[in-house]
Scaffold this motif. Structure first.
Motif, PDB file in Angstrom:
ATOM      1  N   LEU A 180       0.828  -1.209   0.000  1.00  0.00           N
ATOM      2  CA  LEU A 180       0.000   0.000   0.000  1.00  0.00           C
ATOM      3  C   LEU A 180       0.865   1.262   0.000  1.00  0.00           C
ATOM      4  CD1 LEU A 180      -2.096  -2.162   0.721  1.00  0.00           C
ATOM      5  CD2 LEU A 180      -3.123  -0.562   2.306  1.00  0.00           C
ATOM      6  N   GLY A 181       0.510   2.203  -0.851  1.00  0.00           N
ATOM      7  CA  GLY A 181       1.256   3.441  -0.896  1.00  0.00           C
ATOM      8  C   GLY A 181       0.502   4.527  -1.634  1.00  0.00           C
ATOM      9  N   PRO A 182       0.970   5.763  -1.593  1.00  0.00           N
ATOM     10  CA  PRO A 182       2.275   6.136  -1.050  1.00  0.00           C
ATOM     11  C   PRO A 182       2.242   6.401   0.453  1.00  0.00           C
ATOM     12  CG  PRO A 182       1.258   8.066  -2.060  1.00  0.00           C
ATOM     13  CD  PRO A 182       0.299   6.917  -2.241  1.00  0.00           C
ATOM     14  N   GLN A 183       3.262   5.915   1.126  1.00  0.00           N
ATOM     15  CA  GLN A 183       3.447   6.211   2.548  1.00  0.00           C
ATOM     16  C   GLN A 183       4.951   6.332   2.803  1.00  0.00           C
ATOM     17  OE1 GLN A 183       1.100   4.578   6.034  1.00  0.00           O
ATOM     18  NE2 GLN A 183       2.907   3.280   6.200  1.00  0.00           N
ATOM     19  N   PRO A 184       5.385   7.431   3.411  1.00  0.00           N
ATOM     20  CA  PRO A 184       6.821   7.552   3.708  1.00  0.00           C
ATOM     21  C   PRO A 184       7.272   6.445   4.653  1.00  0.00           C
ATOM     22  CG  PRO A 184       5.704   9.663   4.027  1.00  0.00           C
ATOM     23  CD  PRO A 184       4.634   8.618   3.849  1.00  0.00           C
ATOM     24  N   GLN A 185       8.532   6.075   4.580  1.00  0.00           N
ATOM     25  CA  GLN A 185       9.087   5.094   5.513  1.00  0.00           C
ATOM     26  C   GLN A 185       9.028   5.666   6.932  1.00  0.00           C
ATOM     27  OE1 GLN A 185      12.967   4.521   3.740  1.00  0.00           O
ATOM     28  NE2 GLN A 185      12.213   2.903   2.408  1.00  0.00           N
ATOM     29  N   GLY A 186       8.680   4.825   7.888  1.00  0.00           N
ATOM     30  CA  GLY A 186       8.652   5.240   9.286  1.00  0.00           C
ATOM     31  C   GLY A 186       7.412   6.013   9.704  1.00  0.00           C
ATOM     32  N   VAL A 187       6.462   6.149   8.772  1.00  0.00           N
ATOM     33  CA  VAL A 187       5.253   6.955   9.023  1.00  0.00           C
ATOM     34  C   VAL A 187       4.016   6.049   8.936  1.00  0.00           C
ATOM     35  CG1 VAL A 187       3.788   8.784   8.033  1.00  0.00           C
ATOM     36  CG2 VAL A 187       6.281   9.077   8.122  1.00  0.00           C
ATOM     37  N   VAL A 188       3.031   6.278   9.823  1.00  0.00           N
ATOM     38  CA  VAL A 188       1.739   5.596   9.690  1.00  0.00           C
ATOM     39  C   VAL A 188       0.716   6.587   9.185  1.00  0.00           C
ATOM     40  CG1 VAL A 188       0.070   4.070  10.791  1.00  0.00           C
ATOM     41  CG2 VAL A 188       2.288   4.431  11.860  1.00  0.00           C
ATOM     42  N   ARG A 189       0.156   6.350   8.029  1.00  0.00           N
ATOM     43  CA  ARG A 189      -0.969   7.153   7.542  1.00  0.00           C
ATOM     44  C   ARG A 189      -2.253   6.439   7.931  1.00  0.00           C
ATOM     45  NH1 ARG A 189      -0.516  10.330   2.157  1.00  0.00           N
ATOM     46  NH2 ARG A 189      -2.739   9.874   2.299  1.00  0.00           N
ATOM     47  N   GLY A 190      -3.164   7.162   8.558  1.00  0.00           N
ATOM     48  CA  GLY A 190      -4.415   6.559   9.023  1.00  0.00           C
ATOM     49  C   GLY A 190      -5.236   5.954   7.900  1.00  0.00           C
ATOM     50  N   ASP A 191      -5.253   6.623   6.732  1.00  0.00           N
ATOM     51  CA  ASP A 191      -6.076   6.091   5.641  1.00  0.00           C
ATOM     52  C   ASP A 191      -5.538   4.746   5.157  1.00  0.00           C
ATOM     53  OD1 ASP A 191      -3.790   7.305   4.577  1.00  0.00           O
ATOM     54  OD2 ASP A 191      -4.848   8.302   2.932  1.00  0.00           O
ATOM     55  N   LEU A 192      -4.213   4.637   5.020  1.00  0.00           N
ATOM     56  CA  LEU A 192      -3.647   3.373   4.536  1.00  0.00           C
ATOM     57  C   LEU A 192      -3.728   2.283   5.596  1.00  0.00           C
ATOM     58  CD1 LEU A 192      -0.581   4.405   2.340  1.00  0.00           C
ATOM     59  CD2 LEU A 192      -2.931   3.924   1.666  1.00  0.00           C
ATOM     60  N   LEU A 193      -3.609   2.677   6.866  1.00  0.00           N
ATOM     61  CA  LEU A 193      -3.757   1.687   7.943  1.00  0.00           C
ATOM     62  C   LEU A 193      -5.162   1.076   7.905  1.00  0.00           C
ATOM     63  CD1 LEU A 193      -2.189   0.926  10.927  1.00  0.00           C
ATOM     64  CD2 LEU A 193      -4.373   1.862  11.630  1.00  0.00           C
ATOM     65  N   GLN A 194      -6.166   1.937   7.726  1.00  0.00           N
ATOM     66  CA  GLN A 194      -7.545   1.439   7.652  1.00  0.00           C
ATOM     67  C   GLN A 194      -7.742   0.549   6.430  1.00  0.00           C
ATOM     68  OE1 GLN A 194      -8.467   2.093  11.022  1.00  0.00           O
ATOM     69  NE2 GLN A 194     -10.330   1.653   9.874  1.00  0.00           N
ATOM     70  N   SER A 195      -7.156   0.945   5.296  1.00  0.00           N
ATOM     71  CA  SER A 195      -7.279   0.131   4.077  1.00  0.00           C
ATOM     72  C   SER A 195      -6.630  -1.232   4.266  1.00  0.00           C
ATOM     73  CB  SER A 195      -6.615   0.836   2.888  1.00  0.00           C
ATOM     74  OG  SER A 195      -7.237   2.074   2.651  1.00  0.00           O
ATOM     75  N   MET A 196      -5.466  -1.231   4.908  1.00  0.00           N
ATOM     76  CA  MET A 196      -4.754  -2.493   5.155  1.00  0.00           C
ATOM     77  C   MET A 196      -5.594  -3.417   6.036  1.00  0.00           C
ATOM     78  SD  MET A 196      -1.591  -3.741   4.541  1.00  0.00           S
ATOM     79  CE  MET A 196      -0.110  -2.772   4.764  1.00  0.00           C
ATOM     80  N   LYS A 197      -6.170  -2.828   7.083  1.00  0.00           N
ATOM     81  CA  LYS A 197      -6.999  -3.607   7.995  1.00  0.00           C
ATOM     82  C   LYS A 197      -8.196  -4.204   7.246  1.00  0.00           C
ATOM     83  CE  LYS A 197      -7.792  -2.402  12.658  1.00  0.00           C
ATOM     84  NZ  LYS A 197      -8.640  -1.936  13.764  1.00  0.00           N
ATOM     85  N   THR A 198      -8.792  -3.396   6.367  1.00  0.00           N
ATOM     86  CA  THR A 198      -9.946  -3.868   5.590  1.00  0.00           C
ATOM     87  C   THR A 198      -9.539  -5.000   4.652  1.00  0.00           C
ATOM     88  OG1 THR A 198     -10.885  -1.649   5.705  1.00  0.00           O
ATOM     89  CG2 THR A 198     -11.795  -3.120   4.033  1.00  0.00           C
ATOM     90  N   LEU A 199      -8.376  -4.883   4.024  1.00  0.00           N
ATOM     91  CA  LEU A 199      -7.901  -5.951   3.130  1.00  0.00           C
ATOM     92  C   LEU A 199      -7.744  -7.265   3.883  1.00  0.00           C
ATOM     93  CD1 LEU A 199      -5.059  -4.206   1.072  1.00  0.00           C
ATOM     94  CD2 LEU A 199      -7.214  -5.090   0.166  1.00  0.00           C
TER      95      LEU A 199
END
Ligand SMILES: [Zn+2]
Length: 316
Positions: free
Chosen positions: A178-197
């Motif tokens: 999942l991206g784009p997300q900088p290294q070392g950073v948690v983006r809430g939108d991508l975290l939620q998408s990952m959880k949904t996947l």
């Protein structure tokens, strides 16, 4: 009905994060599930969370000595090993011992591996080879149930290359990138998408285990066929950057003559190939050490046969 031979229900399922220690969606979710695995519970199985590279995660770096997600090769997994080996080589053997051994009856039925990229890859589903009906059905189920995610299927093994990723330890394996997300950073939108996947995938496995049949379908996959490196000056330094018009255009066609790089003295370096290509992982931070500017994929259409589990015979 034509389809693959029924396969057994999937009881042993693992969800790995922190295979790369600075890809924070997976790191954060797996740490959460290690404390409370309620979200990984289903009627027919419980998925096991795995923090794959604790040392790299602790330091918030991609790896300690070697890229763990390149260590799952035949040579490494099936050789005896020695004391002074890199941490990741030992860790790969350990993971193979617990969740594999790869190719054996005891191997986990499905391993999901959670990754982030600094590239604009959106929601990308990674499998090793295209002709894997179970993995393809999972991907198709995700595409059908999460159309807003516009998930794309990426096949990482090039012709003649070998398996090397963590998910390959299982009988089946899928990476979520999942991206784009900088290294070392948690983006809430991508975290939620990952959880949904993960949720939708575990739901698929549960339905499969309960005897649901999944009909044949056609799908597009993006097959890796090569990569393009940054131009270098005579002293070995990078002499051009990804052209601004190519930046963030992952999965869009790059046509002959389109700007590809911008040199440090402001000259456009166009794509000089003779046919259009699909660039992906454009400007991925982790690939700078290998001088890779982007990966090239080919779009292929596949027919995937129907899928059923052996449990349908006993289901009423
Ligand atoms: Zn990764």
């Amino acid at each position: 009905m034509s389809g693959t031979a029924p396969i057994k229900p999937l009881r042993l399922v693992a969800v790995a994060g922190g295979t790369h220690g600075n890809e924070m969606s997976g790191v954060t979710l797996v740490k959460h599930w290690l404390r409370d695995s309620t979200e990984l519970l289903r009627d027919t199985f419980t998925a096991v969370p795995l923090l794959a590279n604790p040392k790299a995660t602790e330091k918030c770096v991609r790896y300690n000595e070697m890229d763990l997600n390149r260590c799952f090769t035949r040579d490494i997994l099936f050789s005896s090993g020695s004391q002074d080996e890199p941490y990741e080589v030992k860790r790969a053997r350990e993971i193979n011992r617990v969740f594999g051994p790869r190719g054996s009856m005891n191997a986990y039925d499905m391993i999901l591996d959670l990754h982030n990229t600094t590239s604009n890859m959106g929601i990308c589903l990674i499998i090793s080879e295209a002709h894997k009906p179970l993995e393809m059905h999972v991907c198709h189920y995700i595409q059908t149930h999460l159309p807003n995610f516009n998930p794309r299927i990426y096949v990482y093994m090039e012709h003649g290359s070998e398996l090397y990723d963590l998910a390959s330890v299982g009988k089946a394996g899928i990476g979520f990138e999942l991206g784009p997300q900088p290294q070392g950073v948690v983006r809430g939108d991508l975290l939620q998408s990952m959880k949904t996947l993960v949720k939708v995938t575990l739901d698929f496995i549960n339905q499969f285990n309960q005897g649901m049949e999944f009909p044949a379908f056609e799908a597009d996959v993006y097959q890796r066929v090569g990569h393009v490196e940054f131009p270098l000056s005579s002293d070995g330094e990078v002499s051009a950057v990804v052209h601004p018009s190519l930046q963030d255009q992952d999965f869009s066609l790059l046509r002959p003559g389109d700007p590809m790089f911008l040199s440090l003295d402001d000259k456009i370096i166009p794509y000089a190939g003779d046919k259009p290509i699909y660039p992906v992982f454009i400007n991925e931070a982790a690939y700078y050490e290998k001088n890779i500017a982007f990966i090239v994929v080919e779009k292929i259409q596949l027919s995937v046969p129907a899928l059923s589990s052996t449990s349908q015979k006993v289901a009423s």
